[in-house]
Every structure is written in C-alpha cells, then in structure tokens.
Design an enzyme around this catalytic site. Structure first.
Site, PDB file in Angstrom:
ATOM      1  NE  ARG A  45      -4.077  -1.906   1.578  1.00  0.00           N
ATOM      2  CZ  ARG A  45      -4.535  -2.617   2.377  1.00  0.00           C
ATOM      3  NH1 ARG A  45      -4.009  -2.968   4.180  1.00  0.00           N
ATOM      4  NH2 ARG A  45      -5.698  -3.411   2.559  1.00  0.00           N
ATOM      5  CG  ASP A  62      -2.587  -8.542  -0.613  1.00  0.00           C
ATOM      6  OD1 ASP A  62      -1.747  -8.808   0.439  1.00  0.00           O
ATOM      7  OD2 ASP A  62      -3.620  -8.366  -0.973  1.00  0.00           O
ATOM      8  CE1 TYR A 152       6.522  -8.673  13.820  1.00  0.00           C
ATOM      9  CE2 TYR A 152       7.301  -7.840  16.013  1.00  0.00           C
ATOM     10  CZ  TYR A 152       6.932  -8.261  14.698  1.00  0.00           C
ATOM     11  OH  TYR A 152       8.586  -8.114  14.363  1.00  0.00           O
ATOM     12  CE  LYS A 156       7.606 -11.359  12.797  1.00  0.00           C
ATOM     13  NZ  LYS A 156       8.307 -11.499  11.414  1.00  0.00           N
ATOM     14  CB  ILE A 182      15.764  -2.423  13.471  1.00  0.00           C
ATOM     15  CG1 ILE A 182      15.552  -3.660  13.542  1.00  0.00           C
ATOM     16  CG2 ILE A 182      17.371  -1.643  12.534  1.00  0.00           C
ATOM     17  CD1 ILE A 182      16.699  -3.982  13.407  1.00  0.00           C
TER      18      ILE A 182
HETATM   19  N1  SER Z   1      10.692  -2.784  16.625  1.00  0.00           N
HETATM   20  C1  SER Z   1       9.987  -4.094  16.821  1.00  0.00           C
HETATM   21  C2  SER Z   1       8.608  -3.703  17.444  1.00  0.00           C
HETATM   22  O1  SER Z   1       8.657  -3.017  18.207  1.00  0.00           O
HETATM   23  C3  SER Z   1      10.297  -5.349  17.519  1.00  0.00           C
HETATM   24  O2  SER Z   1      10.523  -7.086  16.425  1.00  0.00           O
HETATM   25  O3  SER Z   1       6.923  -4.269  17.184  1.00  0.00           O
END
Ligand code: SER
Length: 329
Positions: A45, A62, A152, A156, A182
């Site tokens: 998107r 997608d 999340y 994972k 990151i």
């Molecule tokens: N940086 C990610 C988050 O904060 C963690 O993998 O969701």
C-alpha cells in the site's frame, strides 16, 4: 561482509516489504551487491520513494494472496526471497486479525512458492517479540521460553516453527534472525514498540523536545541499521553447513533505556527536553528482554556488530542534521 556470494546461481532476488523501515535500506544494499536488475523491490500500500522505484524493478504484491506473489516470482525468475512484509507489535495489537493474516498467511505463501519452485533461499525475520514475560530478561538464551503476549509475537513464534518445518520437511533453505529494535534514518518505522528510539531523533532535531511513550527506565535490545543489513546479508551468504539453526538466531548489538539514549543525545544536543507518558506499548516493552545472548550467531556465521550506542547516536544526528539543514526532514 565477505566479498563473494556463496550461492551457486547468481541471486535473482525479491524483497517483500521493500518500502518499510528495513526494506528501504536493505533493497539498495542488495542492488549494490548483486546488480540493480537482479533485485525486485515489492510493496503493497505504501508508495515507494522515487529512489527505490527507479533504481531497479518495482512491483506491487499482496503476500496474503499467493497468486500475486507467484506472478512476480515467475516474471523475474526469482530464486531468493527476503520476506520483510509484516505488521509490527503495536499495530498488531490494534488489529490482531490483520497481523495474523499478513504475518502468517503471507509467510505461508512465501514458503509454498519457495517449495514449489525450488527457490535457493528465503530470509524471514523473527524478533525479540518472540519472547514473553516468562522468558529470562537478561542475556536471554537462544533456547528459552517462547510465550509471547502480543499477536505479533505469536506470529513470530509460529513463523519460526513454520520455517524450521519447511527446512526439515521440504529442504527449503530458509534463514532468519530475531531482530532487536532497529534504529535508522532513511524510513521511520511504523507500528512498533521500539519506534521511540527512532522518532526521538527526528523530534530532537526539529523541535528539541520529545514525549516518549515508554517509561524512562525501559531497557530494550537495539541495533543500528548498518549492522542489521550486515547481519542479514552475512547470514544469507553463510555456507549452510555452518548453520546449526535456521530461522531463529538471536541477534544483539547494544541495549539502552530512554534515559540512557537521551543522555547520549545530550552530548550533542543538550537542549533536548524529554517527557515520559507511557501508553499501551509499555506493557509490550515490559514483556520483552533487556539484553540478548547472540553467541550462536557469533559462532556459526561470525556475527559481530560495528556500532555501539555512542556511534549510532552520532551517525543518526549527523545524517538527520544534514537532511534538516537541506529542509528535507
Ligand atoms: N521493532 C519491533 C517492534 O517494536 C520488534 O521486532 O514491534
């Protein structure tokens, strides 16, 4: 990074999520290394930057629709996928159903395409979000309790297991790391819990103040983007015989709290004023490790970060400061 890629055929690469925080810097690095025409950037998107769109092939995919993925893999004769398209922790708590769909069905489709077409290699990142409140929080071991409390994190852990299954059962050479937060200056992250550690730089430079959504003492593992890129490419180029794991390497560079980050920024920008107003993301941060044992990555494929907190802060302020001076922040 080693000088010569070790894959047998030269890589024909697809990067999903190329418009995102990591993709927008990994894609140019891959294009530099393997040739622009050999690296297809894919987004969904979010519109790509002109640099990303014009420096090589760009496609809309997608990932939760397999045929959308298949069409691009076939069109460009792809043999390697870096699958970065995902919904992060905080956004995932706002819409867990979408997080499951994108993160699980998207990965399943990537792995099926890799199995059916016998692709050479797939990269799929995991995250510190795979850990949970019952995990030891300091120097978190490689093998430990994986009971996350976010959607999340659930995707994972399931993703790590799915990737390992495809390696063992079908011989798909899928690799991955558990990324820490990151930090980067090219594209701001969206929807993560560690995002404050990027946003603070933009606000510090533009307004000299920042309102942090985590408590001042919330220590989390973090990494600067150049190390993230190096780790990703080095793992993908490692000889498979060196790898004792596949999709779940712990990865670390440094850890800090908001207070420690502010103290380091103050060495360059003493005027920064930071306030703290923890929101729902605090609970997520409290369920994640403070520091990570990444000795398996160091042993198996020679992982070692180049940046510490001080080096990262200086480089971020230099880069964003230059953009601000040009009116481009
Ligand atoms: N940086 C990610 C988050 O904060 C963690 O993998 O969701």
């Amino acid at each position: 990074m080693s000088q010569t890629p070790t894959t047998a055929r030269s890589p024909r690469i697809l990067v999903t999520g190329s418009v995102g925080q990591i993709g927008s810097e990994l894609t140019p690095a891959l294009r530099l290394r393997y040739g622009s025409q050999n690296v297809v950037a894919a987004g969904h998107r979010t519109p790509p930057s002109p640099a990303l769109r014009d420096a090589g092939p760009f496609e809309i995919i997608d990932c939760s629709h397999k045929n959308s993925l298949e069409a691009v893999v076939d069109k460009y004769d792809i043999n390697t996928i870096y699958h970065l398209a995902a919904i992060l922790s905080a956004a995932g708590e706002k819409n867990p159903q979408a997080a499951w769909d994108v993160n699980i069905n998207g990965l399943y489709n990537v792995l099926e395409v890799a199995r059916e077409r016998k692709l050479d290699r797939v990269f799929c990142p995991s995250s510190i979000a795979a850990f949970g409140p019952q995990t030891p929080r300091d120097n978190t071991p490689q093998e430990t309790v994986l009971r996350p409390r976010t959607m999340y994190g659930v995707t994972k852990v399931a993703g790590e297991l799915l990737c390992d299954y495809y390696f063992q059962r079908f011989g798909v050479d899928v690799r991955g790391v558990r990324y820490p937060g990151i930090i980067s200056s090219e594209t701001a992250p969206g929807g993560g819990t560690t995002d404050y550690a990027v946003h603070i730089f933009y606000e510090a430079i533009k307004f000299k103040r920042y309102n942090c959504f985590l408590r001042e003492d919330s220590v989390l593992p973090m990494m600067y983007m150049p190390d993230c890129i190096k780790a990703t490419i080095d793992l993908m180029e490692a000889d498979v015989s060196c790898l004792t794991r596949h999709s779940d390497y712990n990865l670390a560079a440094f850890s800090f709290s908001p207070t420690e980050l502010v103290a380091e920024i103050h060495k360059h920008l003493p005027e920064l004023a930071c306030t703290y107003n923890p929101d729902f993301r605090q609970k997520i941060a409290d369920s994640w490790p403070r520091s990570i044992d990444d000795s398996a990555a160091r042993r198996d494929w020679g992982w070692r970060p180049d940046y510490d907190l001080a080096g990262m802060v200086k480089d971020m302020l230099d880069k964003l400061g230059q953009r601000h001076a040009l009116g481009k922040l």
